[in-house]
Design an enzyme around this catalytic site. Structure first.
Site, PDB file in Angstrom:
ATOM      1  N   SER A 560       0.648  -0.771  -0.181  1.00 19.28           N
ATOM      2  CA  SER A 560       0.489  -0.034   0.147  1.00 19.28           C
ATOM      3  C   SER A 560       1.339   0.726   0.241  1.00 19.28           C
ATOM      4  O   SER A 560       2.091   1.163  -1.520  1.00 19.28           O
ATOM      5  CB  SER A 560      -0.730   0.075   1.250  1.00 19.28           C
ATOM      6  N   HIS A 675      -7.925  -5.148  -1.138  1.00 14.61           N
ATOM      7  CA  HIS A 675      -6.740  -4.449  -0.563  1.00 14.61           C
ATOM      8  C   HIS A 675      -5.812  -4.936   0.072  1.00 14.61           C
ATOM      9  O   HIS A 675      -4.743  -4.601   0.262  1.00 14.61           O
ATOM     10  CB  HIS A 675      -6.985  -2.810  -0.076  1.00 14.61           C
TER      11      HIS A 675
END
Length: 700
Positions: A560, A675
């Site tokens: 991320s 995610h």
């Protein structure tokens, strides 16, 4: 990357044109050409890196940890029962289940299944992933359950009867929210707040709801009444009710941007703003208002430091009084990690050089004592906390008892869960099993000196008898963003795949994180982003100078915002590393704010559509820093097709550019996972094994 309770879609109408960006077509998430490219890359990786016996062994070792029945079942007390969400080999999507505390204390507690996600997914033909549940108080008979398809941030909300253990369908009067980022929150048995995609114009540029409504049971969602409407360029809004007995209140929360928000108290038909700085975090429990400052605040003639925690009487504060008690003020080495209310106390969790320390505060009037200034908020330190490790604390039932859950862990010590009645000795309820051999391993904390002279702490896990000759395979991990602190934690997968084989593991506590509070974070925002990368480089060079490892044996990994970090290590400092792992990353910083939730992170990185800000943003945009003429270390990119937070186009495009230039690139994109990169334990084990095996083969 942390964002509000979440669908956004990629927008390819601004920024670079297809002439400027030859790989723009890879932003079409499920386009035929894009998915063909992905499948070809996945097939290559599956036939090479993932085809070896060593990979299969590593994946199996990690999955054994993830599927272990001996893991600690975390608990949430709801009414008189204790709920847990659990995954194992037989339940890869998970069980929501419940038991009693007495039963939990037994070696093999009996659990009642509330919701079986695997059975539900099979019966409905959906790839359901658990996103949590909210139970209506004080009856505890109904729950709002959030379910995601494939792990995306966008989800649906369905009402579950906790007595019959069946969903209440819409035609039966049950609440149901169609798929979107957003949510429902309980008001009472007949009403909920709803914030979701109501149609064109109702979502923010970040892809989150900007309108919250009150919705009555049995009525169409289209008839729900607007409670609050945020501005078109806000980040998100939501509303909720505090069900604390005797202090039932309703609130509307408006997120203006990532670090600026407003909280409103619902008073009849009016909204009363809690008048604190927009950058502050606000907490309310019973009669108390807590204010955690991100920036210095001068009010009523007094100045309070950034990072301080203040307390006030809520009613008095709303009426205009500004009598504030300072419960915590940061020092050069300390920051506030969190707060937890019990029935009569407030527990502060403080980081001191990235080590947890707990303090118990008793508010004035708790025991019918006087409340003179000298007797306000009496406190004492909670002793017995491990010196080198992470301690988490949370209330068992903040309305009914002074008991807290205490979770302790470090890199080598299996996590323990204890029940601690404040003022008494803790009762250890569960301990995670030993998943890897740690005898002979040691944890040390070191400090590197960054380019501007800042001392940067890092943890190092290695064999105590390691010969410092520069040959040890070393994995350096970092994040450095969004005020998130990296603290020690036990990982059976890391131990089995890396530490047991002689690998060194290093975690860098660089600026951009929250290890030293908001100042540590703000020192690496926007035009100062380079400081986070300089800190990380300083740690890498310190490892090289101390001869822990050398460039051919030093690898980095991050996901991320950490993927942006390792993407910058790849493109800015390729000479330092022998291998790089970039997971679910941001990489194209020219277009990030136009992709999915990217607009919500401009407070962190800046606005690339502003020419002045693009001048500094382009200095940390790996997609633009890539030079086909340079030599780069081997790199692994991983992402998820279902990631609707950080667009998979980031990883796809830089990987494609590097492959076209003939670089050593390994790429894998999981079709599910959101995610987090994985929708179940098998996928999680596969994705982890890809990273560990890639690094070991390149570095060892």
């Amino acid at each position: 990357m942390s964002t509000p309770s979440p669908s956004g879609s990629a927008r390819v109408t601004t920024g670079l044109s297809s002439t400027d960006d030859p790989f723009l077509w890879l932003e079409e998430v499920e386009g035929d050409a894009s998915l063909t490219w992905v499948r070809e890359r996945n097939a290559t990786t599956s036939a090479t890196l993932a085809a070896t016996p060593e990979f299969a062994h590593t994946a199996e070792q990690i999955r054994t940890v993830l599927d272990s029945d001996a893991k600690i079942p975390g608990l949430s007390k709801i009414g008189d029962l204790y709920y847990n969400f659990w995954k194992d080999a037989e339940h890869p999507r998970g069980l929501w289940r419940r038991t009693t505390l007495e039963e939990y204390r037994t070696p093999e507690p009996a659990w009642e299944t509330v919701l079986d996600l695997d059975a539900l997914a099979a019966s409905e033909g959906e790839s359901w992933v658990w996103h949590g549940a909210s139970v209506l108080r004080p009856e505890y008979r109904r729950a709002l359950v959030d379910l995601s398809r494939g792990g995306a941030d966008a989800d649906v909300t369905r009402e579950l009867d906790l007595v019959t253990l069946s969903f209440i369908e819409p035609e039966e009067g049950g609440f149901y929210r169609p798929e979107s980022k957003g949510g429902l929150s309980w008001i009472d048995d007949e009403n909920v707040y709803v914030y979701t995609d109501f149609g064109p114009g109702t979502m923010t540029p970040s892809g989150y709801p900007r309108i919250v409504k009150r919705w009555r049971r049995g009525t169409p969602l289209t008839t729900a009444e607007i409670v609050y409407e945020g501005q078109p360029d806000d980040m998100a809004v939501h509303a909720f009710r505090s069900h604390t007995p005797g202090y039932v209140r309703d609130f509307v929360a408006r997120a203006i941007e990532f670090y600026r928000s407003e909280l409103y108290l619902v008073s009849g038909d009016e909204l009363v703003k809690i008048d604190v700085p927009a950058s502050a975090e606000v907490g309310i429990k019973r009669q108390w208002l807590l204010i955690e400052l991100r920036d210095e605040w001068t009010v009523a003639g007094s100045t309070y430091a950034a990072g301080a925690l203040l307390a006030a009487d809520l009613e008095g504060f709303v009426a205009g009084a500004r009598e504030l008690d300072v419960l915590f003020e940061p020092t050069a080495t300390t920051s506030l990690a969190g707060t937890t209310w019990t029935k009569n106390h407030l527990v502060l969790n403080v980081l001191d050089h990235v080590r947890n320390r707990l303090h118990v505060f008793t508010p004035p009037g708790t025991d019918d004592t006087t409340t003179t200034a000298a007797e306000r908020w009496v406190s004492y330190p909670l002793t017995g906390v491990p010196d080198m490790g992470t301690v988490g604390v949370s209330a068992v039932d903040s309305d009914a008892s002074d008991d807290v859950w205490l979770v302790a862990t470090d890199y080598l010590t299996p996590t323990t869960l204890s029940l601690l009645p404040l003022g008494s000795a803790p009762e250890e309820l569960r301990a995670m099993p030993v998943f890897f051999e740690s005898d002979g391993l040691t944890i040390d904390q070191h400090f590197a000196v960054s380019e501007d002279g800042t001392r940067v702490p890092y943890f190092e896990v290695r064999r105590a008898d390691l010969v410092l000759d520069g040959t040890a395979p070393t994995l350096l991990y970092g994040y450095g963003g969004f005020e998130i602190s990296l603290t020690p934690a036990y990982s059976g997968g890391l131990g089995r795949a890396w530490l047991e084989h002689g690998g060194v593991y290093v975690v860098a506590n660089i600026r951009g994180g929250g290890e030293y509070g908001p100042r540590w974070h703000q020192l690496a925002l926007k035009q100062h982003r380079h400081r986070a990368y300089e800190d990380f480089v300083a740690v890498a060079r310190d490892l090289l100078e101390r001869r822990v490892t050398s460039t051919p044996h030093l690898g980095v990994q991050g996901g991320s915002n950490g993927g942006l970090l390792t993407g910058n290590m790849l493109t800015q400092h390729p000479e330092l590393f022998g291998a790089v792992v970039v997971q679910v990353p941001l990489l194209d910083m020219r277009r990030y704010s136009h992709l999915l939730a990217g607009a919500s992170w401009m407070a962190e990185y800046g606005d690339p559509d502003d020419p002045a800000q693009w001048e500094f943003i382009k200095t940390f945009s790996p997609y633009h820093l890539f030079d086909p003429a340079r030599t780069y270390p081997p790199v692994l990119f991983t992402t998820s097709t279902k990631d609707d937070r950080v667009h998979p186009g980031h990883a796809r495009k830089l990987a494609a550019a590097m492959i076209a230039a003939g670089k050593d690139v390994t790429y894998y994109e999981n079709i599910e996972g959101g995610h987090g990169g994985a929708a179940n334990n098998a996928q999680a084990a596969h994705m982890s094994a890809l990273a560990y095996r890639f690094l070991w083969e390149r570095l060892a």
